[in-house]
Design a protein around this motif. Structure first.
Motif, PDB file in Angstrom:
ATOM      1  N   VAL A 139       0.854  -1.185   0.000  1.00  0.00           N
ATOM      2  CA  VAL A 139       0.000   0.000   0.000  1.00  0.00           C
ATOM      3  C   VAL A 139       0.892   1.237   0.000  1.00  0.00           C
ATOM      4  CG1 VAL A 139      -1.800   1.280   1.213  1.00  0.00           C
ATOM      5  CG2 VAL A 139      -1.820  -1.226   1.228  1.00  0.00           C
ATOM      6  N   ARG A 140       0.560   2.178  -0.857  1.00  0.00           N
ATOM      7  CA  ARG A 140       1.283   3.456  -0.902  1.00  0.00           C
ATOM      8  C   ARG A 140       0.275   4.589  -0.794  1.00  0.00           C
ATOM      9  NH1 ARG A 140       5.897   4.487  -5.213  1.00  0.00           N
ATOM     10  NH2 ARG A 140       6.959   3.283  -3.596  1.00  0.00           N
ATOM     11  N   LEU A 141       0.515   5.496   0.171  1.00  0.00           N
ATOM     12  CA  LEU A 141      -0.307   6.682   0.367  1.00  0.00           C
ATOM     13  C   LEU A 141       0.473   7.892  -0.138  1.00  0.00           C
ATOM     14  CD1 LEU A 141      -1.581   5.988   4.004  1.00  0.00           C
ATOM     15  CD2 LEU A 141      -2.544   5.190   1.846  1.00  0.00           C
ATOM     16  N   ARG A 142      -0.216   8.749  -0.873  1.00  0.00           N
ATOM     17  CA  ARG A 142       0.420   9.955  -1.403  1.00  0.00           C
ATOM     18  C   ARG A 142      -0.421  11.164  -1.050  1.00  0.00           C
ATOM     19  NH1 ARG A 142       3.214   9.669  -6.777  1.00  0.00           N
ATOM     20  NH2 ARG A 142       1.526  11.044  -7.446  1.00  0.00           N
ATOM     21  N   SER A 143       0.274  12.273  -0.833  1.00  0.00           N
ATOM     22  CA  SER A 143      -0.424  13.522  -0.563  1.00  0.00           C
ATOM     23  C   SER A 143      -1.090  14.037  -1.835  1.00  0.00           C
ATOM     24  CB  SER A 143       0.556  14.560  -0.014  1.00  0.00           C
ATOM     25  OG  SER A 143       1.556  14.844  -0.983  1.00  0.00           O
ATOM     26  N   THR A 144      -1.887  15.100  -1.679  1.00  0.00           N
ATOM     27  CA  THR A 144      -2.613  15.637  -2.832  1.00  0.00           C
ATOM     28  C   THR A 144      -1.656  16.080  -3.930  1.00  0.00           C
ATOM     29  OG1 THR A 144      -4.374  16.379  -1.344  1.00  0.00           O
ATOM     30  CG2 THR A 144      -4.328  17.327  -3.564  1.00  0.00           C
ATOM     31  N   ALA A 145      -0.569  16.723  -3.555  1.00  0.00           N
ATOM     32  CA  ALA A 145       0.403  17.191  -4.536  1.00  0.00           C
ATOM     33  C   ALA A 145       1.415  16.129  -4.899  1.00  0.00           C
ATOM     34  CB  ALA A 145       1.124  18.428  -4.001  1.00  0.00           C
ATOM     35  N   GLY A 146       1.365  14.970  -4.213  1.00  0.00           N
ATOM     36  CA  GLY A 146       2.319  13.911  -4.493  1.00  0.00           C
ATOM     37  C   GLY A 146       3.713  14.191  -3.989  1.00  0.00           C
ATOM     38  N   SER A 147       3.853  15.187  -3.101  1.00  0.00           N
ATOM     39  CA  SER A 147       5.180  15.548  -2.603  1.00  0.00           C
ATOM     40  C   SER A 147       5.584  14.730  -1.384  1.00  0.00           C
ATOM     41  CB  SER A 147       5.223  17.041  -2.254  1.00  0.00           C
ATOM     42  OG  SER A 147       4.198  17.350  -1.314  1.00  0.00           O
ATOM     43  N   GLU A 148       4.663  13.992  -0.819  1.00  0.00           N
ATOM     44  CA  GLU A 148       4.988  13.123   0.321  1.00  0.00           C
ATOM     45  C   GLU A 148       4.262  11.800   0.123  1.00  0.00           C
ATOM     46  OE1 GLU A 148       5.053  13.095   5.214  1.00  0.00           O
ATOM     47  OE2 GLU A 148       3.909  14.620   4.136  1.00  0.00           O
ATOM     48  N   ARG A 149       4.956  10.718   0.425  1.00  0.00           N
ATOM     49  CA  ARG A 149       4.348   9.406   0.263  1.00  0.00           C
ATOM     50  C   ARG A 149       4.799   8.500   1.400  1.00  0.00           C
ATOM     51  NH1 ARG A 149       7.926   7.711  -5.014  1.00  0.00           N
ATOM     52  NH2 ARG A 149       9.792   6.985  -3.901  1.00  0.00           N
ATOM     53  N   ALA A 150       3.956   7.508   1.672  1.00  0.00           N
ATOM     54  CA  ALA A 150       4.253   6.514   2.696  1.00  0.00           C
ATOM     55  C   ALA A 150       3.948   5.147   2.108  1.00  0.00           C
ATOM     56  CB  ALA A 150       3.435   6.759   3.951  1.00  0.00           C
ATOM     57  N   THR A 151       4.863   4.210   2.257  1.00  0.00           N
ATOM     58  CA  THR A 151       4.726   2.876   1.665  1.00  0.00           C
ATOM     59  C   THR A 151       4.899   1.822   2.752  1.00  0.00           C
ATOM     60  OG1 THR A 151       5.683   3.710  -0.388  1.00  0.00           O
ATOM     61  CG2 THR A 151       5.538   1.325  -0.143  1.00  0.00           C
ATOM     62  N   ALA A 152       4.068   0.799   2.692  1.00  0.00           N
ATOM     63  CA  ALA A 152       4.168  -0.290   3.666  1.00  0.00           C
ATOM     64  C   ALA A 152       3.452  -1.515   3.120  1.00  0.00           C
ATOM     65  CB  ALA A 152       3.578   0.116   5.007  1.00  0.00           C
TER      66      ALA A 152
END
Length: 467
Positions: A139-152
């Motif tokens: 699963v990868r979460l991205r911010s609205t602008a795609g400037s921050e992401r979290a993967t796990a």
């Protein structure tokens, strides 16, 4: 989750600094005002971020608990936003085992989830024999602008292991009871229940077999003969030769694997009905099969073997785990019309040999050697079941030889020719010709279309073995 800051707006920052520098150098208000455009993108990327405490939950379900090899299994992966903030960009990939082919849908998804919201990703895979563990979904979460992401990798609740079953769910015949379990009628006279013929009385004949009514009418002694019934022995032959280790498409079960599965289902059904068959497989590497291989090099499990169930399971497992060769397309062969109007797959070299005549020093045909070894093993009262994908002509020639020796035959054939490519369509046509040739030789043919459960094929073959 591991958070990473992505420098997506570096170009905007460079553009802003360039416009400001040039505008100040030339005292241009237009350039200074134009710097506000890339600066807005830079600020948008800097202020956009993932909410604190962002988390998701995943759950996976299968629509079949014990699928047969070749059956389509529906998989659903549900992703739920367990946080209190909106997740604008959620991307997920399910951990499908590399051995399983995805035939419908996609194990990937990309959605936006409100707090407490969920989405379901649905797709289908083709079941294969054995157990296959699904990896945890990524699963990868991205911010609205795609400037921050979290993967796990998020542990999925529910189903994790897909097991291709080999057990018989139920006997696929309407009447499982055998009227004459383990026997075959013959045209020979002897002891039995059904009248066959009469012959002249011979000294030593039992007086209970004398036709006294005939003696009262004619004064001649005759002996009554009944239709003799001999104990039937069923022999299962699994075709695991390299030519059959092909698939209809990447990720699908091989022809040898399906033949082994069909043989095991038939073996279990026959045992349930009271008929204990012998089992052999052709085309296997005999290393590591101690105790099953005879002097002729054939692995064989006799019906009177004390450990026949365990040995048969071992044999079927070995036949079902042979290495696949690739997508199923008939090998370079020449279709040669045979005497019955069918066709057999004969290599160009063999055609040339047949035309020119084989020399006395030519090596023997391996297929003929295999047939001779099987014939030497068959009991004289056997009924033979051949489980084969039928991608070449050897099964046809083998059944012809059996027919010449008056062995009853049943052919159970899974279809792995597919039909997507030109080669597969040609292979499918050749297989149809072989099926027709087998029917003309007197064999009972049960084709297994992989789009249907194997029970359909068993229903056509079992009655011929149980009666």
């Amino acid at each position: 989750m591991s958070r990473v800051r992505v420098r997506r707006w570096t170009v905007g920052l460079v553009a802003t600094l360039t416009l400001l520098s040039v505008g100040l150098l030339y005292a241009s208000s237009t350039l200074l005002a134009g710097a506000a455009v890339p600066l807005a993108y830079v600020l948008y990327g800097s202020l956009s971020g993932l909410p604190e405490g962002a988390s998701v939950r995943t759950a996976r379900t299968f629509d079949r608990a014990d699928p047969a090899p070749g059956e389509a299994v529906g998989v659903e992966l549900t992703v739920t936003n367990t946080g209190e903030r909106v997740l604008p960009d959620v991307r997920v990939i399910d951990g499908v085992p590399g051995e399983l082919a995805v035939t419908a849908g996609s194990p990937r998804g990309c959605v936006a989830l409100p707090p407490g919201g969920s989405t379901t990703i649905a797709y289908e895979v083709v079941a294969k024999r054995g157990a296959y563990d699904f990896a945890e979904p990524a699963v990868r979460l991205r911010s609205t602008a795609g400037s921050e992401r979290a993967t796990a990798e998020v542990a999925a609740e529910g189903d994790r292991r897909l097991v291709g079953t080999t057990a018989v769910r139920e006997l696929p015949v309407d009447d499982a009871a055998l009227p004459r379990a383990g026997t075959l009628p013959t045209d020979a006279g002897g002891s039995g229940l059904e009248f066959h013929a009469t012959r002249e009385y011979r000294p030593g004949d039992s007086m209970t077999r004398v036709d006294w009514r005939h003696y009262a009418k004619t004064g001649e002694f005759v002996t009554v003969q009944y239709r003799e019934r001999r104990a039937a022995r069923t022999v299962l032959v699994v075709d695991a030769r390299p030519v059959g280790r092909v698939t209809g498409a990447p990720g699908y079960p091989t022809g040898a694997e399906l033949a082994a599965y069909a043989g095991q289902r038939l073996y279990d059904a026959l045992e349930t009905a009271g008929v204990v068959p012998s089992v052999t497989a052709v085309g296997l590497e005999t290393e590591g099969m101690d105790g099953l291989v005879g002097p002729d090099g054939l692995p064989w499990v006799d019906s009177d073997d004390r450990n026949r169930t365990a040995h048969a399971e071992r044999l079927f497992r070995a036949a079902g785990q042979v290495v696949e060769r690739g997508p199923a397309e008939d090998p370079p062969t020449t279709v040669v019309a045979d005497g019955a109007g069918g066709a057999n797959g004969t290599t160009g070299q063999r055609v040339a040999d047949a035309t020119d005549g084989a020399g006395p020093d030519d090596p023997p045909d391996p297929d003929d050697e295999l047939t001779n070894r099987l014939l030497a093993r068959l009991p004289p009262n056997a009924q033979v079941v051949v489980c084969t994908p039928l991608v070449d002509g050897w099964p046809v020639e083998f059944c012809r030889t059996l027919s010449a020796r008056e062995y009853p035959q049943v052919v159970l054939s899974p279809d792995v020719t597919g039909g997507r490519t030109v080669g597969q369509r040609v292979g499918s046509l050749r297989r149809d010709l072989r099926l027709r040739t087998l029917e003309r030789t007197g064999a009972t043919v049960a084709g297994w279309d992989l789009g249907q459960p194997i029970d359909h094929a068993l229903r056509r073959s079992l009655p011929h073995l149980l009666r």
